[in-house]
Design an enzyme around this catalytic site. Structure first.
Site, PDB file in Angstrom:
ATOM      1  N   LYS A   1       0.872  -1.189   0.000  1.00  0.00           N
ATOM      2  CA  LYS A   1       0.000   0.000   0.000  1.00  0.00           C
ATOM      3  C   LYS A   1       0.909   1.240   0.000  1.00  0.00           C
ATOM      4  O   LYS A   1       1.961   1.237   0.647  1.00  0.00           O
ATOM      5  CB  LYS A   1      -0.882  -0.029   1.254  1.00  0.00           C
TER       6      LYS A   1
ATOM      7  N   ASN B   1     -13.844   2.837  -4.519  1.00  0.00           N
ATOM      8  CA  ASN B   1     -13.222   2.958  -3.202  1.00  0.00           C
ATOM      9  C   ASN B   1     -12.634   4.329  -2.952  1.00  0.00           C
ATOM     10  O   ASN B   1     -12.158   5.009  -3.868  1.00  0.00           O
ATOM     11  CB  ASN B   1     -12.150   1.876  -3.000  1.00  0.00           C
TER      12      ASN B   1
ATOM     13  N   GLY C   1      -8.615   6.685   1.346  1.00  0.00           N
ATOM     14  CA  GLY C   1      -8.023   7.898   1.903  1.00  0.00           C
ATOM     15  C   GLY C   1      -6.539   7.788   2.208  1.00  0.00           C
ATOM     16  O   GLY C   1      -6.038   8.467   3.100  1.00  0.00           O
TER      17      GLY C   1
ATOM     18  N   CYS D   1      -3.637   9.041  -7.518  1.00  0.00           N
ATOM     19  CA  CYS D   1      -4.782   8.739  -6.656  1.00  0.00           C
ATOM     20  C   CYS D   1      -5.916   9.725  -6.923  1.00  0.00           C
ATOM     21  O   CYS D   1      -5.708  10.939  -6.875  1.00  0.00           O
ATOM     22  CB  CYS D   1      -4.404   8.787  -5.186  1.00  0.00           C
TER      23      CYS D   1
ATOM     24  N   LYS E   1       2.948   5.451 -11.419  1.00  0.00           N
ATOM     25  CA  LYS E   1       1.641   4.848 -11.714  1.00  0.00           C
ATOM     26  C   LYS E   1       0.747   5.936 -12.285  1.00  0.00           C
ATOM     27  O   LYS E   1       0.512   6.965 -11.643  1.00  0.00           O
ATOM     28  CB  LYS E   1       1.049   4.247 -10.445  1.00  0.00           C
TER      29      LYS E   1
ATOM     30  N   GLY F   1     -12.105  -2.564 -11.574  1.00  0.00           N
ATOM     31  CA  GLY F   1     -12.776  -3.799 -11.951  1.00  0.00           C
ATOM     32  C   GLY F   1     -13.170  -3.832 -13.421  1.00  0.00           C
ATOM     33  O   GLY F   1     -12.758  -2.971 -14.208  1.00  0.00           O
TER      34      GLY F   1
HETATM   35  C1  DHB Z   1      -6.906   5.323  -2.886  1.00  0.00           C
HETATM   36  C2  DHB Z   1      -5.674   5.502  -3.500  1.00  0.00           C
HETATM   37  C3  DHB Z   1      -5.556   5.260  -4.856  1.00  0.00           C
HETATM   38  O1  DHB Z   1      -4.393   5.427  -5.530  1.00  0.00           O
HETATM   39  C4  DHB Z   1      -6.671   4.837  -5.578  1.00  0.00           C
HETATM   40  O2  DHB Z   1      -6.567   4.599  -6.880  1.00  0.00           O
HETATM   41  C5  DHB Z   1      -7.875   4.658  -4.956  1.00  0.00           C
HETATM   42  C6  DHB Z   1      -7.988   4.902  -3.608  1.00  0.00           C
HETATM   43  C7  DHB Z   1      -7.109   5.605  -1.451  1.00  0.00           C
HETATM   44  O3  DHB Z   1      -6.264   5.265  -0.611  1.00  0.00           O
HETATM   45  O4  DHB Z   1      -8.161   6.169  -1.147  1.00  0.00           O
END
Ligand code: DHB
Length: 302
Positions: A43, A67, A70, A126, A162, A215
């Protein structure tokens, strides 16, 4: 047959645990390796200890997951014991990092590099965070700034940004990353932000309201992104987004991925997903008389 190489690393098969999924501690990462993953990603590690969002953080819907966890993290200051526990792991460990500024990425990269992970993934994609981890992967200039700063701090450890599927021209981002010294590209992160509403409660379902979509729903977008990146760069691609079966993995490799990330599939198929998908790739190869997975990489290109 399934053995392959990624960024100088030997993988027993091309399946790689995607970041954020089961990668929250050393014991789980090792279990995923025992379940057959060729490599595992932790993570994302951030600049400070962070709890993440309250529940609900992950929801299944008809065509995948959404999701907003955070970016919970122990912070780079508190990761020594996890790395110590991972020392005797039999598969390569990919560490993932995030920050809200170039300086934060630099600090985390320097600290994480001390533990000598096989690769450092740079999460510039993210979709959920406001202050932290703003989407650097949306512009070639911002991606260049982060990647070159990280490369300067990580010595010989390969770095792999990424990318976000939202980038208007993802191939341009990949080219900028390659020029800035990236050794591989990871594509793609979740798509979003997306949103779901509970119509009975008349309220957004996720506590954060918005979240990243993953997904089967995003597979065609992920395959297109990898296809375009493959044409634009010469560094290897870790392809992910909606891979749920061996055939999906073959498709992603034909688009140009040298290895494939598995995330949401662990929700549908359990922790056995790695072995199941690897076996299905092998079966497909046997039926089609393909001798090495390396022969699949980029096979869909003219
Ligand atoms: C989160 C982080 C990510 O890189 C993602 O693609 C989805 C969720 C997160 O930790 O909330």
């Amino acid at each position: 047959m399934l053995e392959t190489e990624f960024c100088g690393l030997k993988l027993k098969n091309p399946t790689v645990l995607a970041s954020g999924i089961l990668g929250t501690n050393a014991a789980l990462l090792k279990r995923v390796v025992r379940e057959g993953a060729g490599a595992v990603t932790m993570k994302s590690i951030g600049p400070r200890e962070k709890l993440g969002h309250p529940n609900p953080t992950v929801i299944e819907w008809e065509h995948g997951l959404i999701n907003a966890v955070g970016l919970p993290s122990p912070g780079y200051q508190n990761i020594e014991s996890e790395f110590a526990e991972l020392k005797n792991c039999s598969a390569p460990i990919i560490a993932s990092i995030y920050g809200a500024s170039v300086e934060e990425f630099e600090t985390v990269a320097e600290a994480v590099a001390e533990y000598k992970p096989a690769i450092i993934e740079i999460n510039i994609s993210c979709p959920n965070t406001k202050k932290e981890g703003q989407i650097f992967g949306m512009s070639p200039e911002m991606a260049t700034d982060v990647v070159s700063a990280v490369v300067a701090k990580t010595g010989k450890i390969p770095v792999m940004p990424k990318l976000t599927p939202q980038a208007p021209k993802i191939a341009d981002i990949a080219v900028a990353c390659e020029k800035a010294g990236a050794n591989a590209i990871c594509a793609v992160n979740t798509l979003g932000p997306g949103m779901l509403i509970d119509i009975e409660a008349r309220k957004p379902i996720l506590a954060n309201k918005f979240g990243g979509v993953s997904g089967p729903a995003i597979k065609p977008i992920a395959v297109r992104c990898v296809y375009q990146i493959y044409r634009a760069v010469s560094i290897p691609i870790l392809g992910m987004g909606g891979i749920n079966s061996g055939k999906d993995a073959v498709e992603m490799m034909m688009a140009g991925a040298s290895a494939v990330g598995i995330g949401t599939a662990t929700h549908y198929r359990g922790i056995e997903a790695f072995k199941l998908i690897a076996d299905e790739i092998k079966q497909w190869m046997k039926e089609h008389e393909v001798k090495s997975v390396k022969d699949l990489v980029g096979a869909a290109h003219d």
